[in-house]
Design an enzyme around this catalytic site. Structure first.
Site, short mmCIF file in Angstrom:
data_model
loop_
_atom_site.label_atom_id
_atom_site.label_comp_id
_atom_site.label_asym_id
_atom_site.label_seq_id
_atom_site.Cartn_x
_atom_site.Cartn_y
_atom_site.Cartn_z
N GLU A 1 -4.40 3.39 6.25
CA GLU A 1 -4.24 3.08 4.82
C GLU A 1 -4.89 4.20 4.00
O GLU A 1 -4.41 4.56 2.93
CB GLU A 1 -4.90 1.73 4.51
CG GLU A 1 -4.84 1.33 3.05
CD GLU A 1 -5.35 -0.08 2.80
OE1 GLU A 1 -5.11 -0.98 3.63
OE2 GLU A 1 -5.99 -0.28 1.77
N CYS B 1 -10.73 -0.73 3.84
CA CYS B 1 -9.93 -0.86 5.08
C CYS B 1 -9.36 0.49 5.48
O CYS B 1 -8.83 1.23 4.66
CB CYS B 1 -8.78 -1.85 4.87
SG CYS B 1 -9.36 -3.55 4.83
N ARG C 1 0.83 -1.22 0.00
CA ARG C 1 0.00 0.00 0.00
C ARG C 1 0.87 1.27 0.00
O ARG C 1 0.56 2.25 0.69
CB ARG C 1 -0.95 0.02 1.21
CG ARG C 1 -1.86 -1.14 1.33
CD ARG C 1 -2.88 -1.22 0.19
NE ARG C 1 -3.61 -2.44 0.29
CZ ARG C 1 -3.22 -3.59 -0.29
NH1 ARG C 1 -2.14 -3.65 -1.05
NH2 ARG C 1 -3.93 -4.68 -0.14
C1 LIG Z 1 -15.59 -0.81 -0.37
C2 LIG Z 1 -14.13 -0.61 -0.64
C3 LIG Z 1 -13.29 -1.70 -0.71
C4 LIG Z 1 -11.92 -1.52 -0.94
N1 LIG Z 1 -11.12 -2.61 -1.00
C5 LIG Z 1 -9.80 -2.43 -1.20
C6 LIG Z 1 -8.92 -3.55 -1.25
O1 LIG Z 1 -9.34 -4.70 -1.13
N2 LIG Z 1 -7.60 -3.34 -1.44
C7 LIG Z 1 -7.10 -2.07 -1.58
O2 LIG Z 1 -5.88 -1.94 -1.76
N3 LIG Z 1 -7.89 -0.99 -1.55
C8 LIG Z 1 -9.23 -1.15 -1.36
N4 LIG Z 1 -10.05 -0.06 -1.32
C9 LIG Z 1 -9.45 1.28 -1.44
C10 LIG Z 1 -9.48 1.89 -2.85
O3 LIG Z 1 -10.22 1.15 -3.75
C11 LIG Z 1 -8.08 2.11 -3.35
O4 LIG Z 1 -7.36 2.94 -2.46
C12 LIG Z 1 -8.00 2.73 -4.74
O5 LIG Z 1 -6.65 2.90 -5.00
C13 LIG Z 1 -8.69 4.05 -4.92
O6 LIG Z 1 -8.56 4.41 -6.31
P1 LIG Z 1 -9.19 5.77 -6.83
O7 LIG Z 1 -8.94 5.79 -8.31
O8 LIG Z 1 -10.59 5.89 -6.36
O9 LIG Z 1 -8.25 6.82 -6.14
P2 LIG Z 1 -8.62 7.94 -5.07
O10 LIG Z 1 -9.19 7.29 -3.86
O11 LIG Z 1 -9.37 9.03 -5.75
O12 LIG Z 1 -7.15 8.48 -4.75
C14 LIG Z 1 -6.26 7.71 -3.99
C15 LIG Z 1 -4.91 8.47 -4.02
O13 LIG Z 1 -4.35 8.34 -5.34
C16 LIG Z 1 -4.14 9.63 -5.90
N5 LIG Z 1 -4.46 9.50 -7.31
C17 LIG Z 1 -5.65 9.15 -7.87
N6 LIG Z 1 -5.53 9.10 -9.22
C18 LIG Z 1 -4.23 9.41 -9.51
C19 LIG Z 1 -3.48 9.54 -10.72
N7 LIG Z 1 -4.02 9.31 -11.92
N8 LIG Z 1 -2.17 9.91 -10.63
C20 LIG Z 1 -1.58 10.14 -9.42
N9 LIG Z 1 -2.23 10.03 -8.23
C21 LIG Z 1 -3.55 9.67 -8.28
C22 LIG Z 1 -5.09 10.58 -5.14
O14 LIG Z 1 -4.59 11.91 -5.17
C23 LIG Z 1 -5.03 9.98 -3.76
O15 LIG Z 1 -3.86 10.38 -3.08
C24 LIG Z 1 -11.41 -0.21 -1.11
C25 LIG Z 1 -12.27 0.89 -1.06
C26 LIG Z 1 -13.62 0.70 -0.84
C27 LIG Z 1 -14.52 1.91 -0.79
#
Ligand SMILES: Cc1cc2nc3c(=O)[nH]c(=O)nc-3n(C[C@H](O)[C@H](O)[C@H](O)COP(=O)(O)OP(=O)(O)OC[C@H]3O[C@@H](n4cnc5c(N)ncnc54)[C@H](O)[C@@H]3O)c2cc1C
Length: 209
Positions: A204, A133, A86
């Site tokens: 996380e 998480c 992570r």
């Molecule tokens: C119900 C649920 C279950 C989940 N299960 C898991 C799991 O099993 N395992 C796990 O690891 N995570 C899990 N997550 C967390 C989540 O899915 C991850 O953290 C995922 O990476 C979020 O992606 P996002 O595109 O929505 O990024 P965001 O949440 O919008 O951003 C996350 C970070 O990445 C940065 N970011 C986003 N896009 C970019 C880009 N293009 N370039 C540079 N930086 C960027 C943002 O600025 C921020 O700092 C879960 C979340 C939920 C709600």
């Protein structure tokens, strides 16, 4: 945009959803990223978090990333990147505009079966509004959810936020929680785990001030 050269090399833009990438992998029989099935997010966001399961992260499948910042754009090979559980050390104010994935060509049925099995494992995850998480597992083989469970905090509530009865590493918003409810609950959990087990839990989730 997705570009497949027929040998398992796959390119997608940073804004592509993981769900859409998984759908294409199922159609084309591309294996290696099935463990991401059911994780909400985009390719860029999941790379930034090195999202995945307990023992795997999306960086396992990435071969290079394309970055853009104020000085322009560049491609960085996986070997030049520092990442871990992570964790991804990205320069600040940098956007992941795309990434190459190195996948294995197999059959659509094989990929579908693996995806179904990963989705199945998620059926026990709590339903409702959450960020997934909240805490990283403190070290390999240990589980933040287990420690929180053992503190007795399952169901503990602050305002509209409560610790899930199903998975103690999830905070559920009943629809009325404020960010301060969630932040207070995070502090209560950290304090209790520290007090009972001398373990410092690390978030996380990224908390925006
Ligand atoms: C119900 C649920 C279950 C989940 N299960 C898991 C799991 O099993 N395992 C796990 O690891 N995570 C899990 N997550 C967390 C989540 O899915 C991850 O953290 C995922 O990476 C979020 O992606 P996002 O595109 O929505 O990024 P965001 O949440 O919008 O951003 C996350 C970070 O990445 C940065 N970011 C986003 N896009 C970019 C880009 N293009 N370039 C540079 N930086 C960027 C943002 O600025 C921020 O700092 C879960 C979340 C939920 C709600």
């Amino acid at each position: 945009m997705v570009d497949i050269d027929g040998s398992g090399n796959f390119y997608a833009g940073g804004g592509a959803s993981i769900a859409s990438i998984i759908t294409i992998c199922k159609e084309k029989g591309l294996s290696g990223i099935e463990f991401m099935a059911g994780i909400p997010g985009t390719l860029g966001g999941t790379i930034r978090m090195n999202a995945g399961t307990n023992d795997r992260g999306i960086m396992d499948a990435v071969s290079f990333i394309d970055l853009a910042d104020a000085s322009g754009s560049r491609r960085i090979g996986k070997n030049e990147l520092e990442y871990g559980y992570r964790h991804m050390a990205l320069p600040t104010k940098t956007v992941i505009t795309g990434a190459g994935l190195s996948l294995n060509v197999t059959s659509p049925d094989d990929v579908r079966a693996k995806v179904a099995s990963f989705i199945d494992r998620r059926r026990n995850q709590p339903k409702g509004l959450s960020s997934g998480c909240i805490f990283k597992n403190p070290e390999e083989g240990s589980s933040a959810g287990y420690l929180i469970d053992k503190t007795g905090l399952k169901g503990h509530r602050v305002g509209g936020a409560f610790v899930s009865d199903i998975h103690a590493n999830f905070i559920i918003n009943d629809g009325s929680a404020s960010s301060s409810d969630i932040l207070k609950l995070i502090e209560i959990i950290k304090d209790e785990v520290k007090k009972q087990f001398s373990v410092e839990l690390e978030e996380e989730v990224i908390i925006l001030a």
